[in-house]
Each structure stands twice: as C-alpha cells, then as structure tokens.
Scaffold this active site. Structure first.
Site, PDB file in Angstrom:
ATOM      1  N   HIS A 104      -2.717 -16.061   1.307  1.00 34.11           N
ATOM      2  CA  HIS A 104      -2.345 -15.486   2.601  1.00 34.11           C
ATOM      3  C   HIS A 104      -1.248 -14.432   2.437  1.00 34.11           C
ATOM      4  O   HIS A 104      -1.215 -13.442   3.178  1.00 34.11           O
ATOM      5  CB  HIS A 104      -1.913 -16.558   3.610  1.00 34.11           C
ATOM      6  CG  HIS A 104      -1.722 -15.967   4.981  1.00 34.11           C
ATOM      7  ND1 HIS A 104      -2.771 -15.717   5.826  1.00 34.11           N
ATOM      8  CD2 HIS A 104      -0.619 -15.496   5.597  1.00 34.11           C
ATOM      9  CE1 HIS A 104      -2.312 -15.129   6.922  1.00 34.11           C
ATOM     10  NE2 HIS A 104      -1.010 -14.981   6.811  1.00 34.11           N
ATOM     11  N   ASP A 139      -1.418 -10.708   3.948  1.00 36.75           N
ATOM     12  CA  ASP A 139      -0.361 -10.053   4.727  1.00 36.75           C
ATOM     13  C   ASP A 139       0.094  -8.744   4.074  1.00 36.75           C
ATOM     14  O   ASP A 139       0.321  -7.739   4.751  1.00 36.75           O
ATOM     15  CB  ASP A 139       0.868 -10.969   4.840  1.00 36.75           C
ATOM     16  CG  ASP A 139       0.732 -11.998   5.956  1.00 36.75           C
ATOM     17  OD1 ASP A 139      -0.142 -11.850   6.827  1.00 36.75           O
ATOM     18  OD2 ASP A 139       1.534 -12.957   5.953  1.00 36.75           O
ATOM     19  N   HIS A 157       7.205  -9.147   5.240  1.00 35.00           N
ATOM     20  CA  HIS A 157       7.008  -7.957   6.075  1.00 35.00           C
ATOM     21  C   HIS A 157       8.164  -6.962   5.986  1.00 35.00           C
ATOM     22  O   HIS A 157       7.951  -5.758   5.967  1.00 35.00           O
ATOM     23  CB  HIS A 157       6.806  -8.370   7.530  1.00 35.00           C
ATOM     24  CG  HIS A 157       5.599  -9.241   7.741  1.00 35.00           C
ATOM     25  ND1 HIS A 157       4.344  -8.898   7.295  1.00 35.00           N
ATOM     26  CD2 HIS A 157       5.466 -10.449   8.337  1.00 35.00           C
ATOM     27  CE1 HIS A 157       3.492  -9.851   7.614  1.00 35.00           C
ATOM     28  NE2 HIS A 157       4.144 -10.805   8.248  1.00 35.00           N
TER      29      HIS A 157
END
Ligand code: ZN
Length: 279
Positions: A231, A235, A258
């Site tokens: 995952h 992302d 992020h």
C-alpha cells in the site's frame, strides 16, 4: 514502464461513487476522456485544478489538492491507478469533498480502467529522465531518485508493532500493478482510530475500507504478508502522479509518506518540467 510512453486517456467516460475515508461523506467522481495536453485536471465546481505538485494544499494523512476555496481530499488512490495505467490526460469531475475510499485500495479503480480501456493519444508523454542522483531526507525518512531505464520502486516501510519492517522491490507496469499493488488496502492501528476521529479524520473508516491492526496483529485476513509496504507503494505512485509527467528512474524510499513525497515531486517538477530552481 520501459522506454517512452505516449499520452493516454480513457476510451470512454466512467462514474465512481462512494463515501470518503476521512469525511465519511458520499461523493461522485466522473472521469471523462480528454485531448492530449489537458493533463489530469480536477473539476471542482467552477474551479479547474491540475493534479500537479504545486496544487497540493495538505499532506496530513491524505493528499489534498486545491485552489482558493475549492479542494478535494484523498486523491492518491485514484491517481495511483491512473499513473500505473499511463493515463496522462483526463477530466476528473468531483461532486463531494473527497474521492471515494471504496475498499481502501485501488482495486476497483483498476477494474474500471480495465473495463473501459485506455486510448493512446499519439503524442509522447512528458517524461522526467533524471541525469543524476537526487537525495531527499526528513529525519529518518528518505527518498533517493537514481537514473534508470524504467520506473522501479524499492520501498522500506518500518512501523511500530505489530506491523514492523517490510520491503518490496517493484518494477512498475500496469499489469504488475494490477496483480501486486492495486488490492493492498489503507491501514491503521485500532488505538489510533479514536484519535483520528477526534481530529475529524477517518470518519468513514471501518473494517470494510481499511486494514486495521490491534496489539495482536491484523483484525482481518491479510492479502499478502507484506500488504502494508504494497500500500505504501500504491500511495507513492499516487503522489508521484503529481509530477505531471512520467518518471523514468529508480526510486528508493525509506519510511516516506505524503509530506516528503510532495517535497520530492515539487522539486523534480520545478527542475525537470517547469525549468525553475535547481535540486
Ligand atoms: Zn493510501
């Protein structure tokens, strides 16, 4: 993704609806084919906001794109699937504050993309081909961009128990993405959920759309023992879609998220695409 790719859009329109992970609010997203040169553009009411690094307005828990009063949250899973399939030009019309979380992965986006198909627009896609290594560090988080002949991501995740450290080396193409990355779900800790909800986040979160760990381990069956790092790669690809260009490079990522990805894509885009600033 070896060699240069052409620009691509979808073969026909498609619609996706569902609740947002953080807002818990129902949203509808309509994807419409676009002509070459459009880029990936979020249509938020009257505001049309390109999905590029300079339009990132927040990176706490999810990536938020916006301009002025208009914004859309949790864009990374949809953008990840689009980037893996080489979709460079698309109108992304959003009704609601957040892209639907669906099952917490990009599985459904991939199924829809495979169903409608992508169309080659006959023009070369802008491509970043780094000429040298670039290093980005933030405490113990690290992203290294190295010259390479294809997009390859080597990711080291390291989370508190019971997740621990995980590693995956992923050579990116649409088929491998569909088989090895797309179905990996958003994850979190049970103990963290109440804290997030108090901050007004994860209001739509449930065992249906996130992989949840309690002190003993995962509360649902894992799809792979290293689903978490898969995952993280999902992302990362969604965040790197904000380059507004293909990336032909090896990416070594250690514990990044992020916020650091946003710094990397802003610097690479400024230098290689917009021709401003040096890195
Ligand atoms: Zn995610």
């Amino acid at each position: 993704m070896r060699g240069r790719m052409n620009r691509r859009t979808l073969s026909s329109e498609l619609t996706i609806a569902g609740i947002g992970l953080h807002s818990g609010v129902e949203a509808t997203v309509v994807l419409r084919p676009a002509v070459a040169g459009t880029g990936l553009v979020f249509e938020l009411g009257d505001e049309h906001v390109p999905a590029t690094a300079e339009n990132v307005v927040e990176t706490s828990r999810a990536t938020v794109i916006g301009r002025g009063a208009a914004s859309v949250s949790t864009v990374e899973h949809l953008l990840s699937a689009l980037y893996a399939f080489g979709v460079s030009d698309l109108h992304i019309n959003v009704h609601g504050p957040e892209i639907p979380v669906l099952d917490g992965s990009a599985r459904e986006y991939v199924a829809l993309l495979e169903q409608v198909g992508v169309r080659d627009l006959g023009e070369p896609a802008p491509t970043i081909v780094p000429s040298t290594a670039h290093f980005f560090a933030d405490g113990d988080r690290l992203v290294v961009i190295l010259p390479a002949d294809a997009l390859r991501i080597r990711f080291v995740a390291d989370f508190p128990a019971p997740i621990g450290a995980q590693y995956l080396d992923f050579l990116c193409d649409a088929q491998r993405y569909a088989g090895e990355i797309a179905a990996a779900r958003t994850f979190g800790y049970l103990a963290e959920v109440e804290a997030l909800k108090a901050r007004g986040l994860a209001l739509g979160g449930s065992l249906d759309n996130a992989l949840v760990f309690d002190a003993d381990g995962p509360m649902q069956p894992l799809q792979w023992p290293n689903e978490v790092v898969r995952h993280k790669i999902l992302d990362l690809l969604g965040d790197f879609a904000l380059l507004g260009a293909r990336l032909q490079a090896q990416v070594i990522a250690v514990k990044s998220g992020h916020a650091l990805h946003s710094r990397v894509t802003k610097a690479l885009r400024d230098h290689y695409v917009l021709g401003v600033g040096s890195i």
